[in-house]
Design a protein around this motif. Structure first.
Motif, PDB file in Angstrom:
ATOM      1  N   PHE A  20       0.840  -1.205   0.000  1.00 47.19           N
ATOM      2  CA  PHE A  20       0.000   0.000   0.000  1.00 47.19           C
ATOM      3  C   PHE A  20       0.868   1.246   0.000  1.00 47.19           C
ATOM      4  N   TYR A  23      -3.816   6.063  -1.915  1.00 48.70           N
ATOM      5  CA  TYR A  23      -4.917   6.028  -2.881  1.00 48.70           C
ATOM      6  C   TYR A  23      -4.589   6.943  -4.048  1.00 48.70           C
ATOM      7  N   PRO A  24      -5.162   6.640  -5.201  1.00 47.30           N
ATOM      8  CA  PRO A  24      -6.081   5.560  -5.549  1.00 47.30           C
ATOM      9  C   PRO A  24      -5.383   4.193  -5.588  1.00 47.30           C
ATOM     10  N   VAL A  25      -6.189   3.144  -5.345  1.00 49.19           N
ATOM     11  CA  VAL A  25      -5.721   1.761  -5.372  1.00 49.19           C
ATOM     12  C   VAL A  25      -6.358   1.056  -6.564  1.00 49.19           C
ATOM     13  N   VAL A  46     -10.073   2.273  -6.909  1.00 43.81           N
ATOM     14  CA  VAL A  46     -10.711   2.729  -5.673  1.00 43.81           C
ATOM     15  C   VAL A  46     -10.055   4.060  -5.299  1.00 43.81           C
ATOM     16  N   HIS A  48     -10.647   6.328  -2.806  1.00 44.77           N
ATOM     17  CA  HIS A  48     -10.355   6.635  -1.400  1.00 44.77           C
ATOM     18  C   HIS A  48     -10.957   5.539  -0.521  1.00 44.77           C
ATOM     19  N   GLU A  49     -10.558   5.525   0.728  1.00 44.35           N
ATOM     20  CA  GLU A  49     -11.047   4.520   1.665  1.00 44.35           C
ATOM     21  C   GLU A  49     -12.573   4.540   1.716  1.00 44.35           C
ATOM     22  N   ALA A  85      -3.180   5.239 -10.251  1.00 45.90           N
ATOM     23  CA  ALA A  85      -3.177   4.409  -9.043  1.00 45.90           C
ATOM     24  C   ALA A  85      -1.793   4.405  -8.399  1.00 45.90           C
ATOM     25  N   SER A  87      -1.271   2.423  -5.614  1.00 44.04           N
ATOM     26  CA  SER A  87      -1.133   1.077  -5.060  1.00 44.04           C
ATOM     27  C   SER A  87      -1.858   0.089  -5.959  1.00 44.04           C
TER      28      SER A  87
END
Length: 129
Positions: A20, A23-25, A46, A48-49, A85, A87
């Protein structure tokens, strides 16, 4: 394997191996009718969390394995880079059937085309009792 194909494969492995980094992932999931060949890969971003993956892109392979197909690997890297991204979360193995519940077969039922996954845990690969 061509130099270009190896370069994209190495880049994907490196991105996935970093862990990790914020973000973004990008989430990368491989699917197949059994555990021997991936016929579909799905990549979602993704932001954000707690967010849902959006956008999501899917690639399909009829005659090759999506995990090793050079064109698919290049497309994955380009998609990840295009969406910035930081991560990449991915596993090397298939995590289920390539057919989608509610689209390819009714919600709450098992896929009639992929009996391998009918009684199998998608994360461990073990047969459920």
């Amino acid at each position: 394997m061509t130099f270009k194909a190896q370069w994209y494969r190495d880049k994907f492995v490196k991105k996935r191996g970093k862990g990790f980094c914020g973000y973004p992932v990008a989430t990368v999931a491989f699917y197949g009718p059994d555990d021997s060949r991936a016929t579909k890969v799905s990549v979602g971003i993704v932001a954000h969390e707690g967010a849902d993956a959006d956008p999501v892109e899917r690639w399909f392979c009829q005659s090759t394995d999506a995990r090793t197909d050079p064109e698919v690997t290049e497309a994955i890297i380009r998609f990840i880079d295009h969406h910035g991204a930081k991560s990449v979360a991915a596993v090397d193995r298939n995590i289920g059937c390539p057919h989608e519940e509610g689209i390819d077969y009714p919600d709450g039922e098992k896929c009639t085309q992929c009996s391998f996954w009918a009684d199998r845990d998608r994360w461990s690969g073990e047969i459920m009792q």
